[in-house]
Design a protein around this motif. Sequence first.
Motif, PDB file in Angstrom:
ATOM      1  N   ASP A 337      13.016  15.048  34.601  1.00 48.34           N
ATOM      2  CA  ASP A 337      13.842  14.912  35.802  1.00 48.34           C
ATOM      3  C   ASP A 337      13.552  13.635  36.574  1.00 48.34           C
ATOM      4  O   ASP A 337      14.220  13.339  37.564  1.00 48.34           O
ATOM      5  CB  ASP A 337      13.645  16.123  36.710  1.00 48.34           C
ATOM      6  N   MET A 338      12.544  12.852  36.145  1.00 45.49           N
ATOM      7  CA  MET A 338      12.181  11.619  36.837  1.00 45.49           C
ATOM      8  C   MET A 338      12.549  10.368  36.049  1.00 45.49           C
ATOM      9  O   MET A 338      12.201   9.248  36.443  1.00 45.49           O
ATOM     10  CB  MET A 338      10.675  11.618  37.110  1.00 45.49           C
ATOM     11  N   ALA A 339      13.241  10.531  34.932  1.00 47.57           N
ATOM     12  CA  ALA A 339      13.519   9.389  34.066  1.00 47.57           C
ATOM     13  C   ALA A 339      14.326   8.310  34.788  1.00 47.57           C
ATOM     14  O   ALA A 339      13.963   7.122  34.767  1.00 47.57           O
ATOM     15  CB  ALA A 339      14.257   9.863  32.816  1.00 47.57           C
ATOM     16  N   THR A 346      10.048  -0.827  40.032  1.00 43.12           N
ATOM     17  CA  THR A 346       9.344  -2.020  39.545  1.00 43.12           C
ATOM     18  C   THR A 346       8.009  -2.099  40.247  1.00 43.12           C
ATOM     19  O   THR A 346       7.832  -1.565  41.347  1.00 43.12           O
ATOM     20  CB  THR A 346      10.157  -3.293  39.821  1.00 43.12           C
ATOM     21  N   GLU A 347       7.107  -2.816  39.627  1.00 40.95           N
ATOM     22  CA  GLU A 347       5.769  -2.905  40.204  1.00 40.95           C
ATOM     23  C   GLU A 347       5.828  -3.725  41.485  1.00 40.95           C
ATOM     24  O   GLU A 347       6.317  -4.863  41.486  1.00 40.95           O
ATOM     25  CB  GLU A 347       4.802  -3.541  39.217  1.00 40.95           C
ATOM     26  N   PRO A 348       5.364  -3.205  42.606  1.00 41.18           N
ATOM     27  CA  PRO A 348       5.449  -3.941  43.884  1.00 41.18           C
ATOM     28  C   PRO A 348       4.481  -5.127  43.908  1.00 41.18           C
ATOM     29  O   PRO A 348       3.439  -5.109  43.255  1.00 41.18           O
ATOM     30  CB  PRO A 348       5.059  -2.871  44.917  1.00 41.18           C
ATOM     31  N   GLU A 349       4.888  -6.188  44.670  1.00 41.89           N
ATOM     32  CA  GLU A 349       4.021  -7.355  44.802  1.00 41.89           C
ATOM     33  C   GLU A 349       3.067  -7.156  45.969  1.00 41.89           C
ATOM     34  O   GLU A 349       3.443  -6.677  47.022  1.00 41.89           O
ATOM     35  CB  GLU A 349       4.858  -8.612  45.018  1.00 41.89           C
ATOM     36  N   ALA A 382       5.027   1.992  48.021  1.00 41.88           N
ATOM     37  CA  ALA A 382       5.613   1.638  46.723  1.00 41.88           C
ATOM     38  C   ALA A 382       4.570   1.678  45.620  1.00 41.88           C
ATOM     39  O   ALA A 382       4.860   2.073  44.481  1.00 41.88           O
ATOM     40  CB  ALA A 382       6.252   0.255  46.801  1.00 41.88           C
ATOM     41  N   SER A 383       3.358   1.248  45.958  1.00 40.40           N
ATOM     42  CA  SER A 383       2.277   1.251  44.962  1.00 40.40           C
ATOM     43  C   SER A 383       1.939   2.672  44.539  1.00 40.40           C
ATOM     44  O   SER A 383       1.704   2.938  43.344  1.00 40.40           O
ATOM     45  CB  SER A 383       1.044   0.559  45.539  1.00 40.40           C
ATOM     46  N   ASN A 384       1.899   3.577  45.494  1.00 43.22           N
ATOM     47  CA  ASN A 384       1.616   4.976  45.156  1.00 43.22           C
ATOM     48  C   ASN A 384       2.714   5.550  44.258  1.00 43.22           C
ATOM     49  O   ASN A 384       2.425   6.265  43.295  1.00 43.22           O
ATOM     50  CB  ASN A 384       1.501   5.807  46.429  1.00 43.22           C
ATOM     51  N   LEU A 385       3.964   5.219  44.608  1.00 51.76           N
ATOM     52  CA  LEU A 385       5.068   5.695  43.773  1.00 51.76           C
ATOM     53  C   LEU A 385       4.981   5.113  42.366  1.00 51.76           C
ATOM     54  O   LEU A 385       5.222   5.812  41.374  1.00 51.76           O
ATOM     55  CB  LEU A 385       6.410   5.314  44.406  1.00 51.76           C
ATOM     56  N   TYR A 386       4.622   3.845  42.288  1.00 52.22           N
ATOM     57  CA  TYR A 386       4.535   3.208  40.978  1.00 52.22           C
ATOM     58  C   TYR A 386       3.361   3.768  40.172  1.00 52.22           C
ATOM     59  O   TYR A 386       3.462   3.939  38.947  1.00 52.22           O
ATOM     60  CB  TYR A 386       4.388   1.695  41.148  1.00 52.22           C
ATOM     61  N   TYR A 387       2.270   4.037  40.885  1.00 49.68           N
ATOM     62  CA  TYR A 387       1.101   4.620  40.204  1.00 49.68           C
ATOM     63  C   TYR A 387       1.453   5.996  39.631  1.00 49.68           C
ATOM     64  O   TYR A 387       1.099   6.322  38.491  1.00 49.68           O
ATOM     65  CB  TYR A 387      -0.056   4.742  41.187  1.00 49.68           C
ATOM     66  N   LYS A 389       4.390   6.861  38.771  1.00 49.14           N
ATOM     67  CA  LYS A 389       5.275   6.580  37.642  1.00 49.14           C
ATOM     68  C   LYS A 389       4.458   6.222  36.408  1.00 49.14           C
ATOM     69  O   LYS A 389       4.775   6.643  35.279  1.00 49.14           O
ATOM     70  CB  LYS A 389       6.229   5.463  38.038  1.00 49.14           C
ATOM     71  N   GLU A 390       3.402   5.426  36.590  1.00 47.88           N
ATOM     72  CA  GLU A 390       2.543   5.057  35.458  1.00 47.88           C
ATOM     73  C   GLU A 390       1.867   6.295  34.862  1.00 47.88           C
ATOM     74  O   GLU A 390       1.727   6.413  33.636  1.00 47.88           O
ATOM     75  CB  GLU A 390       1.493   4.043  35.899  1.00 47.88           C
ATOM     76  N   LEU A 391       1.439   7.209  35.727  1.00 46.18           N
ATOM     77  CA  LEU A 391       0.845   8.452  35.226  1.00 46.18           C
ATOM     78  C   LEU A 391       1.872   9.254  34.423  1.00 46.18           C
ATOM     79  O   LEU A 391       1.543   9.839  33.383  1.00 46.18           O
ATOM     80  CB  LEU A 391       0.319   9.292  36.394  1.00 46.18           C
ATOM     81  N   ARG A 392       3.111   9.264  34.918  1.00 44.60           N
ATOM     82  CA  ARG A 392       4.155   9.987  34.187  1.00 44.60           C
ATOM     83  C   ARG A 392       4.452   9.316  32.853  1.00 44.60           C
ATOM     84  O   ARG A 392       4.722   9.988  31.849  1.00 44.60           O
ATOM     85  CB  ARG A 392       5.422  10.098  35.037  1.00 44.60           C
TER      86      ARG A 392
END
Length: 668
Positions: A337-339, A346-349, A382-387, A389-392
């Motif tokens: 459901d998160m695809a 995208t990875e935040p700067e 954004a970093s937490n969301l991306y992290y 995402k990386e775990l997923r």
Amino acid sequence: MIICPKCKKELKDGSKFCDACGAKITDTIFCPNCGNKTSKESAFCEHCGTAIKKNVTAETKAEEKSQNKEKRNFDKLPKRFRFGAIAIVVVLLIVFVGKQFVGGGNQEYCLYLKDGQMVYDDYSKDGDYKLTSHLTDEVSASYFGPDQGYIVSRFVSFSENGKYVFYPDKYDEDVFTLYCRNVKKPKEEPIKIASDVTSYNVNKDGTKVIYLNEEGGLYSHDLKDSEKIASDVTEFYVDEDLEKVGFLKSDGGYYLHNKDNEKIASDIESIEHVSDDLSVIYYEKEEGLYRQSEDEEDPTKISSDICAVQNIYDSGEIYYTKEDTLELNLSDYVIDDMAEADQALTEPEYPEYPDYSDYDSDEEYDEAVEAYEDAWDEYDDASNLYYEKELRDELRESLQDSTIDVEVYSLYYYDGKESVALSKNLTSNSYYLSYAQDSPVIMYKEYNQDTSAGVKLSEIESTYEVENLVRENLESTAISYVAIGEQTSMLEQKNATQIQFSSDGKELFYVEDLADDEESGDLYKANISEKGVQKPEFVDEDVYPYLLRQVDNHLIYFKNYDSNNNRGDLWVDGKEVDSDVCGYKLYFNEGAIFYYSDWNEDKRNGTLKLYKKDKTTKIADDVYSCMLKEDSILYLHDFSWNSYTGSLFRYENGNSEKISDDVNCIIF
């Protein structure tokens, strides 16, 4: 709190799988006989001795198969051989049938233990005398408690006319000296048949005995002399008149006794069934199931890779199972459901902290710092969301490569000529299945591999969680089926438990919708025809599922059952009979039910009553054990746990008569 048996992690109560290693956590089990909670590790119920049908793992199958071979074969032997097979079977026969011993005429006599010795009594004034003198060297008052008569009763037999009794003396762990006595001539010396006997059989008129000794010697005895049949025998079979004898030797050879002891089959690992006339045997060797007829030169191979023979019918029809492994891809059970959201991330700067030298005034610098702090907060979110995402992504990758192996069974039906696969996804607890005794009808559960109701990726963190959820889903959504021959019919109820067939396979009873404590549910009945299982009919509610029985066309069950004290309300055919009835002490005889009310589990006694034709009759208070006879019932009254003795009474035609005092237990 539950401890995982594999990795020892502490788990929450109610866990079905370990969330660390994935091991299955088995729930408390209930004895199918007395209904008590018992350890899943026990081979037999700790309360009543009933064999417990356990989930069998690959590591334990060979050991359990060996340990249970005699027990399984008991139900498949010719009736005349069933005497003296093993203790646990006799316990069940005494409790639920009451009169299954060989011979006995009109049974105007009884056997009991007194002072640790066996006594014969024909109810006359001077009609009692001791049969044994040294029944066991280890005898003590506690060795033969009020319910322990089966220890020796399984080795007692009478001729059909009641003239001769065959009995053990010098008993030591199922090895004994076998004697025969003419009960009408008590002053005559008994006939010693043999020493070191482990099992035997007697013909109807009591003139011939076939016995097996501890050394594996098989003999025939005519009450005068013994004739050796064979050596190295592990088990034997006889027809009704003992004119035909078959035996299995330690080398795996099966023979029919004649002049040359004709060899019928070789390399047998276990005998599964013998026809009453001994003309056909079914056996296993090298995990294959074979049929051998005495008039055929070569055996018929029914199947290879047999796991368990469920039942072999007199018609030659067979149900059997094979073991297999079902490989499942964990990714098939996960809905991503998160695809879409993850693809957009995208990875935040990383924001740069402002340099004071780049600004003309403190005010500009302070504004830049304030903007940086806002940017940092945005970056942190954004970093937490991306992290996450990386775990997923890691979990997605792990799921793609992850499979689980689920132990399953395949069920086959053999019609006497060929085998048909009925199902290849039987649940992991299907080593033993429920079936009708006299007609090829069997019930099984099949895993439902529907992946549509998968778990969302956003709700999981590890493949272990998915594995646990998959296993739980397989168990909880398993579908029940009934097979009539090779025809299968789905049972609509998904949570049916404690399924019971009538012996002819025409009726099916079960309990479903169990309460949270799993000690009560709704009772249903379904008729079975050639068209399959008919629509179930509601029978009653709040039924204790583990003591459901159908005997002599009567439906017997309990309500308000207290499994800690083994008592509840007894119901028969939808009518309440009595309250506080002991659940594991019921006796049936031609439409009559004998039971204990006002049961006291601590004292293990109660009021013995008779229920017949909707009428209840009180027999006696403070009864500890009883045994049904042809036209009467024996019971042990006012038993003392200090001396391990009580008074023996005989109940007949509404009257009780004392037989003897200081009795240890009833034998026959």
